[in-house]
Write a protein that holds these residues in place. Structure first.
Motif, PDB file in Angstrom:
ATOM      1  N   THR A  60      -1.795  -8.269  -1.969  1.00 14.39           N
ATOM      2  CA  THR A  60      -3.135  -8.057  -2.526  1.00 14.39           C
ATOM      3  C   THR A  60      -3.838  -6.853  -1.918  1.00 14.39           C
ATOM      4  O   THR A  60      -4.840  -6.408  -2.434  1.00 14.39           O
ATOM      5  CB  THR A  60      -4.034  -9.268  -2.272  1.00 14.39           C
ATOM      6  OG1 THR A  60      -4.170  -9.440  -0.863  1.00 14.39           O
ATOM      7  CG2 THR A  60      -3.438 -10.517  -2.881  1.00 14.39           C
ATOM      8  N   MET A  61      -3.365  -6.362  -0.822  1.00 15.77           N
ATOM      9  CA  MET A  61      -3.985  -5.260  -0.092  1.00 15.77           C
ATOM     10  C   MET A  61      -5.339  -5.634   0.504  1.00 15.77           C
ATOM     11  O   MET A  61      -6.098  -4.778   0.936  1.00 15.77           O
ATOM     12  CB  MET A  61      -4.137  -4.020  -0.960  1.00 15.77           C
ATOM     13  CG  MET A  61      -2.788  -3.386  -1.280  1.00 15.77           C
ATOM     14  SD  MET A  61      -2.922  -1.877  -2.210  1.00 15.77           S
ATOM     15  CE  MET A  61      -2.452  -0.673  -0.989  1.00 15.77           C
ATOM     16  N   VAL A  62      -5.649  -6.905   0.494  1.00 21.19           N
ATOM     17  CA  VAL A  62      -6.879  -7.329   1.141  1.00 21.19           C
ATOM     18  C   VAL A  62      -6.679  -7.295   2.652  1.00 21.19           C
ATOM     19  O   VAL A  62      -5.667  -7.772   3.160  1.00 21.19           O
ATOM     20  CB  VAL A  62      -7.275  -8.751   0.706  1.00 21.19           C
ATOM     21  CG1 VAL A  62      -8.393  -9.289   1.571  1.00 21.19           C
ATOM     22  CG2 VAL A  62      -7.679  -8.746  -0.753  1.00 21.19           C
ATOM     23  N   VAL A  63      -7.621  -6.745   3.358  1.00 17.68           N
ATOM     24  CA  VAL A  63      -7.553  -6.683   4.814  1.00 17.68           C
ATOM     25  C   VAL A  63      -8.190  -7.945   5.381  1.00 17.68           C
ATOM     26  O   VAL A  63      -9.286  -8.319   4.993  1.00 17.68           O
ATOM     27  CB  VAL A  63      -8.304  -5.446   5.348  1.00 17.68           C
ATOM     28  CG1 VAL A  63      -8.333  -5.444   6.864  1.00 17.68           C
ATOM     29  CG2 VAL A  63      -7.644  -4.190   4.834  1.00 17.68           C
ATOM     30  N   GLY A  64      -7.496  -8.586   6.296  1.00 17.71           N
ATOM     31  CA  GLY A  64      -8.065  -9.786   6.898  1.00 17.71           C
ATOM     32  C   GLY A  64      -7.217 -10.226   8.061  1.00 17.71           C
ATOM     33  O   GLY A  64      -6.102  -9.732   8.251  1.00 17.71           O
ATOM     34  N   GLY A  65      -7.731 -11.152   8.826  1.00 22.86           N
ATOM     35  CA  GLY A  65      -6.995 -11.650   9.966  1.00 22.86           C
ATOM     36  C   GLY A  65      -6.438 -13.026   9.680  1.00 22.86           C
ATOM     37  O   GLY A  65      -6.618 -13.574   8.599  1.00 22.86           O
TER      38      GLY A  65
END
Lengths: 70, 390
Positions: A60-65
């Motif tokens: 998804t290319m979502v940045v997250g931890g």
């Protein structure tokens, strides 16, 4: 190498089967319902639930931890 | 994000369509590659409710599984003519019990060892992002932190997009990294690891293409590497390898049907990792404009995965494999979910309500599953909220 070849193939295939759409012809493409994502918060939440409850994630290319989700 | 005034976004700007194709500005994914012109404030409240575990499948502990209340806040705004900034905040309040492990039942089938029902926890997540929009290239930077009483993740990402072919095509590349620290509660009491770290690095490549006046397609490849402590400290005997390499390939397609006044969304993801999990995910959604102000969005999702090579339904006597987990997430299964979203646009506001039902089961798997993990999750998700544009 495999990834580069696969990507190049996709580029060539896609380019070969499309025609140029001029800027003034893109009214429909600019509609909100034609966006890849048109409900940002909803998309983020769904991604987080699937990330924490399923065995696979990404794409998804979502940045997250990470999370301590049990 | 649901925008209240179509006209604002119907400008036949050269970038608009492809912009639409911006695979992605990390964390947002809703903005086009052109600089936004509006300030947008969004709020969502969601209630996530897992089905209780079946009495017959629980050996000990509570059958009451997680309920989570989630609040999301987002603001995004243009800064000058070529920058935008955004800020996201999320807070979750969780309560309920979760599976700690499995054991063999009298009939040889796995039974759950559940935690007590007293788990109550909060998670807070904040993310900030800034994007610069050039003539043919946009660059974004995102950073954030997710924190719980026993877990903290600090992450950042950077992404670029180049447009070419008279802006009918766009190439995207993004890198992100997360550094996580785990500090389990009651570690000494239960013999858990007291402090551990995990790092994740991800690279994504994307290509989006305008196919016609009413259709778009996007391809993407992803590579991700996890390293460090990847086990679950709260699960009994859970021992996983200290690294995991993951690959994804995605395809997204959008097509607008003039006669129906609606847009079809189709997304597919292929996933594979070196723990031997392979999965397929299909998403369908129909964005139907009922009127100029009302939109209905029915959606359907199908997911199926194979098991990790060290997964077992329960730990058999004599198992000497150095790695073991009975986590349902690593088991073979499939899941289906269906949702319906309602959007009503009124002046500068867009109100939304969504209902979703998710069910997982061995019978939904694309491969035959001999023994189902009793910990599989099924849930109901209800969301209400609004966007305000000014």
């Amino acid at each position: 190498m495999f990834i580069r070849l696969a990507f190049l193939t996709l580029v060539l295939l896609t380019s070969a089967c499309t025609t140029t759409i001029q800027p003034w012809e893109r009214g429909i493409l600019a509609k909100p319902e034609m966006q890849w994502v048109n409900d940002g918060p909803g998309f983020s939440l769904s991604n987080h639930i699937h990330f924490s409850k399923e065995g696979s994630s990404g794409g998804t290319m979502v940045v997250g931890g990470g999370c301590g989700c049990n | 994000m649901n925008l209240p005034d179509d006209k604002k976004y119907n400008k036949p700007s050269a970038l608009a369509a492809l912009t639409a194709s911006a695979l992605a500005l990390p964390a947002l994914q809703t903005q086009a590659a052109t600089a936004p012109v509006d300030n947008i404030v969004s709020y969502r409240y969601s209630s996530y409710m897992e089905d209780d575990a079946k009495d017959s499948e629980v050996a000990s502990g509570s059958t009451k599984r997680y309920d989570i209340d989630i609040q999301q806040f987002r603001i995004s705004a243009p800064v000058g003519k070529s920058f935008s900034v955004s800020f996201d905040a999320l807070t979750e309040k969780m309560s309920g019990a979760s599976p700690m492990g499995t054991q063999a039942g009298a009939d040889g089938q796995p039974q759950l060892v559940m935690s007590g029902a007293s788990i109550s926890e909060n998670r807070d997540d904040v993310t900030a992002s800034i994007t610069h929009y050039g003539e043919k290239m946009s660059t974004g930077f995102t950073a954030g932190q997710s924190s719980e009483n026993d877990y903290e993740a600090n992450y950042f990402g950077i992404d670029w997009e180049w447009e070419f072919n008279q802006k009918n095509s766009a190439f995207q590349i993004a890198y992100s990294q997360s550094d996580d620290e785990i500090t389990p509660t009651d570690a000494v009491l239960f013999g858990r690891v007291q402090r551990a770290n995990k790092e994740t690095q991800t690279i994504n490549l994307g290509l989006s293409q305008v196919l016609s006046k009413n259709s778009l397609i996007q391809y993407g490849l992803g590579f991700s590497e996890d390293s460090g402590y990847l086990s679950d400290p709260y699960k009994i005997d859970d021992a996983r390898p200290s690294s995991r390499t993951r690959y994804t390939a995605i395809m997204r397609y959008r097509h607008f049907y003039k006669e129906s006044n609606g847009a079809l969304h189709f997304d597919y993801r292929y996933y594979n990792d070196d723990w031997d999990i392979t999965s397929h995910t299909f998403n369908f959604a129909w964005h139907k404009n009922v009127s100029g102000k009302i939109q209905l969005i029915p959606s359907f999702r199908y997911y199926s995965q194979t098991e990790a090579n060290f997964y077992e339904p329960y730990k058999a006597a004599g198992n000497t494999n150095p790695y073991y987990s009975s986590d349902y997430r690593l088991s073979p299964y499939g899941a289906i979910s269906a949702g319906l979203q309602f959007i009503h646009k009124f002046k500068h506001f867009s109100y939304t309500a969504k209902f979703e039902r998710y069910e997982s089961d061995k019978k939904y798997s694309f491969e035959k599953v001999a023994v189902e993990n009793p910990g599989l999750v099924s849930y109901t998700l209800i969301t209400v909220g609004f966007d305000f544009i000014f």
